[in-house]
Design a protein around this motif. Structure first.
Motif, PDB file in Angstrom:
ATOM      1  N   GLY A   5      10.423 -85.522 -28.550  1.00  0.00           N
ATOM      2  CA  GLY A   5      10.931 -85.693 -27.279  1.00  0.00           C
ATOM      3  C   GLY A   5      10.025 -86.209 -25.979  1.00  0.00           C
ATOM      4  O   GLY A   5      10.377 -86.236 -25.013  1.00  0.00           O
ATOM      5  N   MET A   6       8.889 -86.710 -26.782  1.00  0.00           N
ATOM      6  CA  MET A   6       7.735 -87.233 -25.608  1.00  0.00           C
ATOM      7  C   MET A   6       7.640 -88.730 -25.946  1.00  0.00           C
ATOM      8  O   MET A   6       7.658 -89.284 -27.198  1.00  0.00           O
ATOM      9  CB  MET A   6       6.400 -86.459 -25.967  1.00  0.00           C
ATOM     10  N   GLU A   7       7.307 -89.407 -24.772  1.00  0.00           N
ATOM     11  CA  GLU A   7       6.692 -90.706 -24.992  1.00  0.00           C
ATOM     12  C   GLU A   7       5.560 -91.016 -24.370  1.00  0.00           C
ATOM     13  O   GLU A   7       5.352 -90.520 -23.168  1.00  0.00           O
ATOM     14  CB  GLU A   7       7.844 -91.688 -24.638  1.00  0.00           C
ATOM     15  N   VAL A   8       4.505 -91.615 -25.021  1.00  0.00           N
ATOM     16  CA  VAL A   8       3.379 -91.777 -24.406  1.00  0.00           C
ATOM     17  C   VAL A   8       3.023 -93.229 -24.506  1.00  0.00           C
ATOM     18  O   VAL A   8       2.885 -93.792 -25.787  1.00  0.00           O
ATOM     19  CB  VAL A   8       2.212 -90.880 -24.967  1.00  0.00           C
ATOM     20  N   ASN A   9       2.714 -94.030 -23.454  1.00  0.00           N
ATOM     21  CA  ASN A   9       2.008 -95.339 -23.478  1.00  0.00           C
ATOM     22  C   ASN A   9       0.680 -95.352 -23.294  1.00  0.00           C
ATOM     23  O   ASN A   9       0.177 -94.941 -22.188  1.00  0.00           O
ATOM     24  CB  ASN A   9       2.836 -96.069 -22.486  1.00  0.00           C
ATOM     25  N   ILE A  10      -0.223 -96.095 -24.157  1.00  0.00           N
ATOM     26  CA  ILE A  10      -1.612 -95.951 -24.116  1.00  0.00           C
ATOM     27  C   ILE A  10      -1.909 -97.396 -24.029  1.00  0.00           C
ATOM     28  O   ILE A  10      -1.712 -98.246 -24.980  1.00  0.00           O
ATOM     29  CB  ILE A  10      -2.335 -95.470 -25.244  1.00  0.00           C
ATOM     30  N   ASP A  11      -2.983 -97.832 -23.137  1.00  0.00           N
ATOM     31  CA  ASP A  11      -3.450 -99.171 -23.103  1.00  0.00           C
ATOM     32  C   ASP A  11      -4.974 -99.185 -23.306  1.00  0.00           C
ATOM     33  O   ASP A  11      -5.609 -97.945 -23.189  1.00  0.00           O
ATOM     34  CB  ASP A  11      -3.196 -99.735 -21.629  1.00  0.00           C
ATOM     35  N   GLY A  12      -5.531-100.262 -23.739  1.00  0.00           N
ATOM     36  CA  GLY A  12      -7.238-100.120 -23.821  1.00  0.00           C
ATOM     37  C   GLY A  12      -7.340-100.248 -25.447  1.00  0.00           C
ATOM     38  O   GLY A  12      -6.628-100.181 -26.328  1.00  0.00           O
ATOM     39  N   ASN A  13      -8.758-100.241 -25.622  1.00  0.00           N
ATOM     40  CA  ASN A  13      -9.074-100.269 -27.147  1.00  0.00           C
ATOM     41  C   ASN A  13     -10.138 -99.129 -27.344  1.00  0.00           C
ATOM     42  O   ASN A  13     -11.323 -99.366 -27.252  1.00  0.00           O
ATOM     43  CB  ASN A  13      -9.905-101.740 -27.285  1.00  0.00           C
ATOM     44  N   PRO A  14      -9.608 -98.037 -27.517  1.00  0.00           N
ATOM     45  CA  PRO A  14     -10.465 -97.051 -28.031  1.00  0.00           C
ATOM     46  C   PRO A  14     -11.384 -97.303 -29.384  1.00  0.00           C
ATOM     47  O   PRO A  14     -10.906 -97.861 -30.193  1.00  0.00           O
ATOM     48  CB  PRO A  14      -9.322 -95.785 -28.217  1.00  0.00           C
ATOM     49  N   LEU A  15     -12.427 -96.497 -29.385  1.00  0.00           N
ATOM     50  CA  LEU A  15     -13.363 -96.536 -30.535  1.00  0.00           C
ATOM     51  C   LEU A  15     -13.192 -95.406 -31.210  1.00  0.00           C
ATOM     52  O   LEU A  15     -12.854 -94.198 -31.013  1.00  0.00           O
ATOM     53  CB  LEU A  15     -14.854 -96.566 -30.001  1.00  0.00           C
ATOM     54  N   PRO A  16     -13.811 -95.472 -32.549  1.00  0.00           N
ATOM     55  CA  PRO A  16     -13.711 -94.146 -33.508  1.00  0.00           C
ATOM     56  C   PRO A  16     -14.457 -92.895 -32.453  1.00  0.00           C
ATOM     57  O   PRO A  16     -15.447 -93.154 -32.272  1.00  0.00           O
ATOM     58  CB  PRO A  16     -14.167 -94.506 -34.691  1.00  0.00           C
ATOM     59  N   GLY A  17     -13.671 -91.839 -32.645  1.00  0.00           N
ATOM     60  CA  GLY A  17     -14.372 -90.706 -32.028  1.00  0.00           C
ATOM     61  C   GLY A  17     -13.933 -90.573 -30.626  1.00  0.00           C
ATOM     62  O   GLY A  17     -14.164 -89.568 -30.016  1.00  0.00           O
ATOM     63  N   ASP A  18     -13.408 -91.563 -29.865  1.00  0.00           N
ATOM     64  CA  ASP A  18     -12.955 -91.390 -28.583  1.00  0.00           C
ATOM     65  C   ASP A  18     -11.591 -90.476 -28.639  1.00  0.00           C
ATOM     66  O   ASP A  18     -10.897 -90.452 -29.673  1.00  0.00           O
ATOM     67  CB  ASP A  18     -12.293 -92.920 -28.186  1.00  0.00           C
ATOM     68  N   GLN A  19     -11.298 -89.738 -27.468  1.00  0.00           N
ATOM     69  CA  GLN A  19     -10.203 -88.723 -27.313  1.00  0.00           C
ATOM     70  C   GLN A  19      -9.662 -88.620 -25.880  1.00  0.00           C
ATOM     71  O   GLN A  19     -10.675 -88.730 -25.181  1.00  0.00           O
ATOM     72  CB  GLN A  19     -10.488 -87.567 -28.110  1.00  0.00           C
ATOM     73  N   PHE A  20      -8.649 -87.845 -25.982  1.00  0.00           N
ATOM     74  CA  PHE A  20      -8.122 -87.671 -24.385  1.00  0.00           C
ATOM     75  C   PHE A  20      -6.985 -86.566 -24.850  1.00  0.00           C
ATOM     76  O   PHE A  20      -6.581 -86.328 -25.996  1.00  0.00           O
ATOM     77  CB  PHE A  20      -7.622 -88.485 -23.550  1.00  0.00           C
ATOM     78  N   THR A  21      -6.872 -85.749 -23.495  1.00  0.00           N
ATOM     79  CA  THR A  21      -6.137 -84.532 -23.608  1.00  0.00           C
ATOM     80  C   THR A  21      -4.927 -84.778 -22.663  1.00  0.00           C
ATOM     81  O   THR A  21      -5.119 -85.333 -21.368  1.00  0.00           O
ATOM     82  CB  THR A  21      -6.755 -83.450 -23.422  1.00  0.00           C
ATOM     83  N   LEU A  22      -3.571 -84.427 -22.932  1.00  0.00           N
ATOM     84  CA  LEU A  22      -2.588 -84.326 -22.219  1.00  0.00           C
ATOM     85  C   LEU A  22      -2.116 -82.862 -21.630  1.00  0.00           C
ATOM     86  O   LEU A  22      -1.758 -82.081 -22.775  1.00  0.00           O
ATOM     87  CB  LEU A  22      -1.441 -85.178 -22.625  1.00  0.00           C
ATOM     88  N   ASN A  23      -1.952 -82.541 -20.680  1.00  0.00           N
ATOM     89  CA  ASN A  23      -1.571 -81.233 -20.150  1.00  0.00           C
ATOM     90  C   ASN A  23      -0.387 -81.553 -19.364  1.00  0.00           C
ATOM     91  O   ASN A  23      -0.413 -82.625 -18.267  1.00  0.00           O
ATOM     92  CB  ASN A  23      -2.615 -80.356 -19.399  1.00  0.00           C
ATOM     93  N   GLU A  24       0.611 -80.581 -19.205  1.00  0.00           N
ATOM     94  CA  GLU A  24       1.831 -80.714 -18.617  1.00  0.00           C
ATOM     95  C   GLU A  24       1.556 -80.774 -17.109  1.00  0.00           C
ATOM     96  O   GLU A  24       0.671 -79.825 -16.550  1.00  0.00           O
ATOM     97  CB  GLU A  24       2.934 -79.524 -18.935  1.00  0.00           C
ATOM     98  N   GLN A  25       1.955 -81.681 -16.493  1.00  0.00           N
ATOM     99  CA  GLN A  25       1.708 -81.637 -14.932  1.00  0.00           C
ATOM    100  C   GLN A  25       2.434 -82.757 -14.374  1.00  0.00           C
ATOM    101  O   GLN A  25       2.093 -83.916 -14.230  1.00  0.00           O
ATOM    102  CB  GLN A  25       0.105 -81.880 -14.404  1.00  0.00           C
ATOM    103  N   ASP A  26       3.517 -82.555 -13.747  1.00  0.00           N
ATOM    104  CA  ASP A  26       4.486 -83.765 -13.148  1.00  0.00           C
ATOM    105  C   ASP A  26       4.037 -83.838 -11.567  1.00  0.00           C
ATOM    106  O   ASP A  26       4.461 -84.981 -10.971  1.00  0.00           O
ATOM    107  CB  ASP A  26       6.152 -83.511 -13.573  1.00  0.00           C
TER     108      ASP A  26
END
Length: 420
Positions: free
Chosen positions: A280-301
């Motif tokens: 039920g989620m959709e996430v659009n990501i741009d850019g060119n991450p490297l191995p080991g890169d990460q990010f976190t999504l927390n609910e906040q509208d």
């Protein structure tokens, strides 16, 4: 021939002069008040209409007082929101200036101080008071200061989401305040339903990082199917990890925060600009991450305007140091600028609502004035005195009274002895 006794004569004369005196007195009251209807008996049918007219005029007077108060409160809101817009424009200008790699540490410090001053100014706007000393952005808690700031520049709201209305016509109510929560704390998140938190690249050697290549950037993260999302039993706090797929490409894996370690998506091949969809989620990501890169999504509208200013201050403070991840710093810059634009649009919409209310108040004031003129005209036709006619009647009644008094005076002195 009928005989008239002395007692009868006195009684008749007294009654006649009393009636004439009463008529003169009554006519004097008409002239002194300028009214031709003083009691119900003066116009039994018209008096009912007069009572209705007077009640309507009293209602108009009461509503006019409310109109004046409502206009004053909304004017203060309009001025406060206009000031908020000016502050946001100043903040955006300062952040744009700070996106200059050639600035010295002292220059970044000066810009940070300006942003801190802007935050204080916006805090004062949120704590604006009415002419009677009540906070206009506190909801129903008008006696309580709604916004307070902590040492780390985080701002909290202690009001509620109530909105007081004032009646300005029989069936028209207008707001006289706005909840500060809605105005300053509920700006749409430009990303959607989630707020990303980026983690610096810690595993890739600096020599392998291309300084010209964009880093990860979440353009959109939304819940497209709430029922499926809720039914999946996921724990918000979705971590996106990027790893080498062993063939020169990048895989992405998504895990939630339930601690079990099971992936809710992937590992799957990552392509810049792709839409990652799961549960039920959709996430659009741009850019060119490297191995080991990460990010976190927390609910906040929703995002607080004050939090956006705090982020801007933190970003400028970081810009004056040796950045560990310049690319991600630029990603954060784009996010802050876009969120400032969203905050400005939000305040513009809030100001437009106040403008609509002021327009309603102005229209109702004109209607009340027109109605008052019409009611007074209708009332006057029944109640107001025709002075020319009233003066003529008064003179006639006065002459009649004087004649009766003179006649009585002359006749009461008559005696047979006057003729001997």
């Amino acid at each position: 021939m009928m005989r008239v006794s002395t007692s009868q004569f006195y009684q008749f004369s007294t009654n006649n002069m009393g009636r004439l005196q009463s008529d003169v007195t009554k006519q004097t009251e008409y002239l002194s008040t300028g009214k031709q209807v003083l009691t119900a008996k003066d116009a039994p049918v018209g008096n009912l209409s007069l009572l209705g007219f007077k009640e309507e005029l009293m209602s108009i007077e009461r509503f006019n007082k409310n109109i004046t108060q409502a206009e004053s409160r909304n004017n203060r809101q309009e001025v406060a929101l206009s000031n908020a817009q000016d502050i946001l424009l100043q903040v955006k200008d300062i952040v744009i200036q700070a996106n200059n790699g050639s600035y010295s540490e002292e220059e970044f410090t000066s810009l940070s101080q300006q942003l801190n001053s802007s935050l204080d100014q916006l805090l004062d706007v949120g704590n604006t008071k009415s002419e009677s000393g009540e906070y206009i952005f506190a909801g129903y808690q008008t006696q309580q200061r709604p916004f307070s700031i902590a040492p780390d520049n985080s701002v909290s709201y202690s009001g509620d989401n109530g909105q007081s209305d004032l009646q300005i016509a029989q069936n028209i109510y207008v707001p006289i305040n706005q909840a500060g929560d809605d105005v300053f704390m509920q700006v749409d998140n430009i990303v959607g339903d989630f707020m990303p938190t980026y983690t610096d690249n810690l595993t890739t050697p600096v020599d392998d990082i291309d300084p010209e290549e964009p880093d990860i950037y979440v353009e959109r993260a939304v819940i497209v199917d709430r029922e499926t999302y809720n039914g999946a039993g996921m724990t918000p706090g979705f971590q996106f990890d990027f790893a080498d797929d062993g063939f020169g490409g990048i895989d992405v894996t998504v895990t939630d925060a339930n601690g079990a370690g099971a992936a809710v998506y992937g590992p799957a091949a990552y392509t810049s600009g792709q839409t990652i969809a799961f549960n039920g989620m959709e996430v659009n990501i741009d850019g060119n991450p490297l191995p080991g890169d990460q990010f976190t999504l927390n609910e906040q509208d929703k995002v607080s305007i004050y939090d956006t200013l705090k982020d801007a201050i933190d970003w400028v403070d970081a810009a004056g140091t040796n950045l560990s991840d310049p690319k991600q710093h630029q990603v954060d810059y784009n996010h802050i600028i876009t969120q400032l634009d969203e905050a400005f649009s939000h305040i513009t919409n809030q100001r437009a609502e106040v403008g609509t209310t002021l327009k309603t108040i102005d229209t109702q004031r004109n209607i009340a004035l027109d109605t008052e003129v019409l009611v007074n005209s209708s009332r006057g036709k029944i109640e107001d005195l025709d002075f020319a006619e009233a003066i003529s009647v008064f003179e006639q009644q006065k002459l009649s009274l004087q004649a009766a008094q003179q006649t009585f005076s002359q006749i009461q002195g008559l005696s047979l002895f006057n003729f001997i």
